[in-house]
Design a protein around this motif. Structure first.
Motif, PDB file in Angstrom:
ATOM      1  N   UNK A 253       0.966  -0.939  -0.023  1.00 48.59           N
ATOM      2  CA  UNK A 253       0.229   0.088   0.165  1.00 48.59           C
ATOM      3  C   UNK A 253       0.964   1.317  -0.252  1.00 48.59           C
ATOM      4  N   UNK A 254       0.387   1.838  -1.054  1.00 52.80           N
ATOM      5  CA  UNK A 254       0.749   3.591  -0.493  1.00 52.80           C
ATOM      6  C   UNK A 254       0.522   4.347   0.159  1.00 52.80           C
ATOM      7  N   UNK A 255       1.198   5.298   1.227  1.00 51.82           N
ATOM      8  CA  UNK A 255       1.191   6.014   2.634  1.00 51.82           C
ATOM      9  C   UNK A 255       0.815   7.219   1.492  1.00 51.82           C
ATOM     10  N   UNK A 256      -0.484   8.211   1.197  1.00 50.11           N
ATOM     11  CA  UNK A 256      -0.651   9.233   0.632  1.00 50.11           C
ATOM     12  C   UNK A 256      -1.768   9.433   0.124  1.00 50.11           C
ATOM     13  N   UNK A 276       2.602  20.990   8.904  1.00 45.71           N
ATOM     14  CA  UNK A 276       2.958  19.703   9.363  1.00 45.71           C
ATOM     15  C   UNK A 276       2.280  18.469  10.163  1.00 45.71           C
ATOM     16  N   UNK A 277       2.368  19.727  11.301  1.00 45.71           N
ATOM     17  CA  UNK A 277       1.479  19.336  12.973  1.00 45.71           C
ATOM     18  C   UNK A 277       0.196  19.034  11.991  1.00 45.71           C
ATOM     19  N   UNK A 278      -0.408  20.143  11.991  1.00 50.01           N
ATOM     20  CA  UNK A 278      -1.843  20.219  11.041  1.00 50.01           C
ATOM     21  C   UNK A 278      -2.189  18.920  10.438  1.00 50.01           C
ATOM     22  N   UNK A 279      -1.612  18.393   9.101  1.00 45.90           N
ATOM     23  CA  UNK A 279      -1.459  17.418   8.380  1.00 45.90           C
ATOM     24  C   UNK A 279      -1.396  16.193   9.022  1.00 45.90           C
ATOM     25  N   UNK A 280      -0.309  16.036   9.202  1.00 45.89           N
ATOM     26  CA  UNK A 280      -0.317  14.938  10.676  1.00 45.89           C
ATOM     27  C   UNK A 280      -0.945  14.570  11.398  1.00 45.89           C
ATOM     28  N   UNK A 281      -1.868  15.559  11.810  1.00 49.18           N
ATOM     29  CA  UNK A 281      -3.044  14.729  12.611  1.00 49.18           C
ATOM     30  C   UNK A 281      -4.516  14.268  12.145  1.00 49.18           C
ATOM     31  N   UNK A 320       5.069  16.243   7.603  1.00 46.42           N
ATOM     32  CA  UNK A 320       4.218  15.015   7.961  1.00 46.42           C
ATOM     33  C   UNK A 320       4.046  13.968   8.442  1.00 46.42           C
ATOM     34  N   UNK A 321       5.062  13.237   7.049  1.00 44.47           N
ATOM     35  CA  UNK A 321       5.003  11.430   7.229  1.00 44.47           C
ATOM     36  C   UNK A 321       6.066  11.503   7.700  1.00 44.47           C
ATOM     37  N   UNK A 322       6.904  12.284   8.526  1.00 48.53           N
ATOM     38  CA  UNK A 322       7.632  11.270   9.650  1.00 48.53           C
ATOM     39  C   UNK A 322       7.958  11.929  10.874  1.00 48.53           C
ATOM     40  N   UNK A 332      12.445   0.030  10.445  1.00 50.64           N
ATOM     41  CA  UNK A 332      10.900   0.442  10.148  1.00 50.64           C
ATOM     42  C   UNK A 332      10.629   2.007   8.788  1.00 50.64           C
ATOM     43  N   UNK A 333      11.621   2.566   9.645  1.00 47.71           N
ATOM     44  CA  UNK A 333      11.432   3.852   8.861  1.00 47.71           C
ATOM     45  C   UNK A 333      11.914   4.080   7.807  1.00 47.71           C
ATOM     46  N   UNK A 334      12.652   3.087   7.436  1.00 48.65           N
ATOM     47  CA  UNK A 334      13.670   2.783   6.405  1.00 48.65           C
ATOM     48  C   UNK A 334      12.999   2.043   5.646  1.00 48.65           C
ATOM     49  N   UNK A 335      12.342   1.217   6.141  1.00 54.73           N
ATOM     50  CA  UNK A 335      10.867   0.370   4.925  1.00 54.73           C
ATOM     51  C   UNK A 335      10.620   1.685   4.407  1.00 54.73           C
ATOM     52  N   UNK A 336       9.433   2.203   5.086  1.00 53.19           N
ATOM     53  CA  UNK A 336       8.953   3.648   4.735  1.00 53.19           C
ATOM     54  C   UNK A 336       8.698   4.397   3.604  1.00 53.19           C
ATOM     55  N   UNK A 337      10.391   5.253   4.623  1.00 55.38           N
ATOM     56  CA  UNK A 337      10.768   5.870   3.297  1.00 55.38           C
ATOM     57  C   UNK A 337      11.295   5.531   2.236  1.00 55.38           C
TER      58      UNK A 337
END
Length: 350
Positions: A253-256, A276-281, A320-322, A332-337
């Protein structure tokens, strides 16, 4: 200064990007050294909108360490003549040209269009194979698969530019004959649909377990039209569908894709772009649900630019993703990014 009202795109599903408005929000880049592979963006020059290699280069130069990108079909630069079935080959030629420009080193260090996802009409049935083979040749080693978009909804506000698409495309017998051509050629399938159709994709994935399927944009959760006042109810149903399709090991799955108007947020209508705080929330419940269901090794963050540029900048979207990924381990971060995208699209990075 930009006004607070965003121009609507012709699709109605995303707002048109406004650089002057986006410039009102600047942030310090979080974790700027982390390598990122952006596995989903488009390039086009149509309808008064230009988003070509110069524009994406400017966006990815905003501070994040983008090492490579994957081009995904957008009906750009189809051939004007020749057999109808082969006209999408022109888009692969176009994307490969952008990749060649990037490889010259004149557009920064990122490998733009390192992988290419084109389009072939799978309703050609077994005849789709000839188109796929032509696209493989046109991609010069970069062609990785296709996307045959299948969004359908009875609500005209949701349907948008996809109003003429057939209902139940993924279940169509002839479509599935075309789909069967992918795995023998080592090609993947990007699936763009709306969340009520995730069950149809799960059925397809189970029938073709050897075909790698990429579920775009968190499965297209809807927050427009008749869905707008039922966010929690819709989320519950969407979550159940995500958990079900995650049981198919051939699906990632693509996250976005959550900065399109489809999700129902009004960020594009505000006088100042969201932080990015607004978007992440806003996005965290969707993204965390996907990561929990699929696991980081089957998830990848995407920009979906320029459609998502209507609500936030490239700098903000990856910040926001970070923020959302902050609790994850380093692996896990390496996989996601980067790692998942690199493996799924078999990228050969510098």
């Amino acid at each position: 200064m930009a006004t607070s009202t965003a121009a609507a795109s012709k699709s109605g599903l995303y707002a048109d990007p406004r650089p002057d408005w986006l410039a009102l929000r600047k942030e310090e880049v979080i974790d700027p050294q982390r390598p990122i592979v952006d596995p989903h963006h488009h390039l086009w020059d149509r309808g008064g909108q230009r988003y070509l290699i110069e524009e994406i280069t400017d966006d990815i130069a905003s501070g994040h360490n983008i090492v490579a990108t994957v081009y995904v079909e957008a009906r750009s630069m189809y051939r004007a003549g020749g057999p109808e079935a082969l006209r999408p080959v022109g888009e692969v030629e176009f994307a490969n040209g952008a990749a060649a420009m990037s490889a010259s080193g004149g557009y920064g260090t990122a490998s733009i269009c390192a992988g290419i996802v084109g389009h072939a009409n799978l309703l050609l049935g077994e005849g789709a194979r000839a188109v796929l083979e032509a696209e493989m040749a046109a991609g010069n080693g970069r062609f990785r698969g296709i996307r045959h978009s299948s969004p359908w909804d009875a609500d005209p506000e949701v349907a948008g530019i996809y109003a003429m698409r057939p209902k139940g495309l993924l279940l169509d017998e002839t479509f599935r004959k075309g789909f069967a051509c992918l795995a023998p050629l080592g090609l993947s399938f990007d699936a763009w649909l709306y969340h009520p159709q995730i069950g149809e994709l799960a059925d397809l994935a189970r029938i073709f377990p050897d075909t790698k399927i990429v579920l775009d944009h968190c499965g297209g959760p809807i927050g427009l039209g008749g869905y707008a006042s039922r966010r929690q109810e819709i989320f519950t149903g969407w979550k159940a569908s995500i958990q079900d399709i995650a049981k198919c090991p051939n699906v990632v799955v693509k996250l976005g894709g959550l900065a399109m108007r489809l999700l129902g947020y009004d960020f594009h209508e505000r006088p100042v772009p969201p932080s990015s705080e607004d978007v992440a929330a806003a996005w965290r419940p969707y993204i965390e649900t996907c990561i929990e269901a699929f696991g980081p090794a089957r998830c990848m963050f995407e920009s979906n630019f320029p459609p998502d540029k209507g609500q936030c900048s490239y700098q903000v979207i990856f910040n926001a993703f970070k923020r959302i990924a902050a609790p994850c381990s380093e692996a896990e971060k390496t996989a996601l990014f980067s790692k998942t995208a690199t493996e799924v699209y078999r990228l050969r990075l510098k």
